[in-house]
Design a protein around this motif. Structure first.
Motif, PDB file in Angstrom:
ATOM      1  N   SER A   1      -7.093   1.492  -2.707  1.00 44.58           N
ATOM      2  CA  SER A   1      -8.415   1.607  -1.777  1.00 44.58           C
ATOM      3  C   SER A   1      -8.751   0.097  -1.224  1.00 44.58           C
ATOM      4  CB  SER A   1      -9.577   2.064  -2.375  1.00 44.58           C
ATOM      5  OG  SER A   1     -10.592   2.377  -1.612  1.00 44.58           O
TER       6      SER A   1
ATOM      7  N   GLN B  89       1.220   4.247  -3.914  1.00 38.25           N
ATOM      8  CA  GLN B  89       0.929   5.413  -4.031  1.00 38.25           C
ATOM      9  C   GLN B  89       2.123   6.369  -4.588  1.00 38.25           C
ATOM     10  OE1 GLN B  89      -1.060   7.065  -0.782  1.00 38.25           O
ATOM     11  NE2 GLN B  89      -1.893   8.908  -1.525  1.00 38.25           N
TER      12      GLN B  89
ATOM     13  N   GLU C 223      -6.266  -0.990   1.213  1.00 31.72           N
ATOM     14  CA  GLU C 223      -6.460  -0.572   2.504  1.00 31.72           C
ATOM     15  C   GLU C 223      -7.619  -0.955   3.294  1.00 31.72           C
ATOM     16  OE1 GLU C 223      -6.679   3.542   1.640  1.00 31.72           O
ATOM     17  OE2 GLU C 223      -4.667   3.926   1.995  1.00 31.72           O
ATOM     18  N   LYS C 224      -8.707  -1.268   2.486  1.00 36.21           N
ATOM     19  CA  LYS C 224      -9.798  -1.998   3.072  1.00 36.21           C
ATOM     20  C   LYS C 224      -9.614  -3.443   3.488  1.00 36.21           C
ATOM     21  CE  LYS C 224     -14.760  -2.493   1.987  1.00 36.21           C
ATOM     22  NZ  LYS C 224     -15.877  -2.376   1.101  1.00 36.21           N
TER      23      LYS C 224
ATOM     24  N   CYS D 178      -5.736   4.042  -7.944  1.00 37.48           N
ATOM     25  CA  CYS D 178      -6.156   4.517  -6.469  1.00 37.48           C
ATOM     26  C   CYS D 178      -7.207   3.542  -6.203  1.00 37.48           C
ATOM     27  CB  CYS D 178      -6.882   5.871  -6.705  1.00 37.48           C
ATOM     28  SG  CYS D 178      -5.751   7.101  -6.747  1.00 37.48           S
ATOM     29  N   GLN D 179      -7.933   3.095  -7.041  1.00 38.26           N
ATOM     30  CA  GLN D 179      -8.986   2.031  -6.532  1.00 38.26           C
ATOM     31  C   GLN D 179      -8.229   0.564  -5.976  1.00 38.26           C
ATOM     32  OE1 GLN D 179     -10.987   1.383 -10.493  1.00 38.26           O
ATOM     33  NE2 GLN D 179     -12.307   2.904 -10.071  1.00 38.26           N
TER      34      GLN D 179
ATOM     35  N   VAL E  80       0.941  -1.042   0.079  1.00 34.28           N
ATOM     36  CA  VAL E  80       0.053  -0.092  -0.026  1.00 34.28           C
ATOM     37  C   VAL E  80       0.845   1.230   0.173  1.00 34.28           C
ATOM     38  CG1 VAL E  80      -1.487   1.318   1.256  1.00 34.28           C
ATOM     39  CG2 VAL E  80      -1.886  -1.072   1.156  1.00 34.28           C
TER      40      VAL E  80
END
Length: 199
Positions: free
Chosen positions: A60, A9, A63-64, A56-57, A5
């Motif tokens: 996300s 980014q 992270e979820k 980005c998806q 993660v």
């Protein structure tokens, strides 16, 4: 998983920054840089934006996934034991609490899943005190068989007897009864005391 993660980014941001830098060099200011025309610049921008959205998806989603709460069996057993110690009345609803958690994906991932499930079930099973006071099963199970409640009722009754008006004796006309002090020790004593006035 957390390292992935963190790595994703900066890479995406770096690509965007590289593209912007390539457009704003002193040699190419005022022109389209390495792009031959505005259409190819727009196409490159749209591709870059689509790639950025995908990244980005993915970030996300990672992270979820990383935020999901996963308990070992030992941890879960400790949590349940602690919860039941704080909420002993929830024990008889343990099946409903388990089903509520297992059947709700959102609830499963919450830190306070037990408390949330229990509060929902408690609200569903709540009965107003006025209704409980008329429920014979409840009264027989929790009131009439409770020694502490019996004791309080008896004490209250005996206090009322002490403050009751004097009984008029039937044997000597309408003369008031003797004013001797009598304190019954039980309901049986009180009954005997009252019966002697009607003989």
């Amino acid at each position: 998983m957390e390292e992935e993660v963190v790595r994703e980014q900066p890479k995406v941001e770096g690509e965007v920054q590289d593209s912007l830098n390539s457009l704003e060099t002193p040699e190419t200011s005022g022109s389209l840089g390495k792009f031959k025309d505005a259409e190819s610049l727009l196409a490159a921008y749209n591709n870059l934006q689509a790639e950025f959205t995908k990244k980005c998806q993915k970030l996300s989603a990672l992270e979820k996934e990383n935020n999901k709460i996963v308990y070992t069996e030992e941890d879960w057993n400790k949590r349940v034991a602690s919860f039941l110690e704080k909420n002993p009345e929830a024990k008889k609803y343990s099946r409903e609490i388990s089903e509520a958690i297992l059947n709700n994906e959102d609830l499963k991932s919450k830190e306070n899943a037990l408390e949330l499930a229990w509060s929902g079930i408690a609200m569903k099973n709540y009965v107003e005190p006025e209704k409980l006071a008329k429920d014979k099963t409840f009264l027989n199970s929790y009131i009439f068989n409770n020694e502490e409640i019996k004791k309080q009722v008896l004490e209250s009754y005996l206090k009322e007897l002490k403050t009751a008006p004097e009984v008029i004796s039937g044997s000597s006309g309408l003369s008031p009864s003797s004013k001797e002090e009598f304190t019954p020790k039980s309901l049986s004593d009180a009954k005997k005391y009252v019966e002697k006035f009607f003989k």
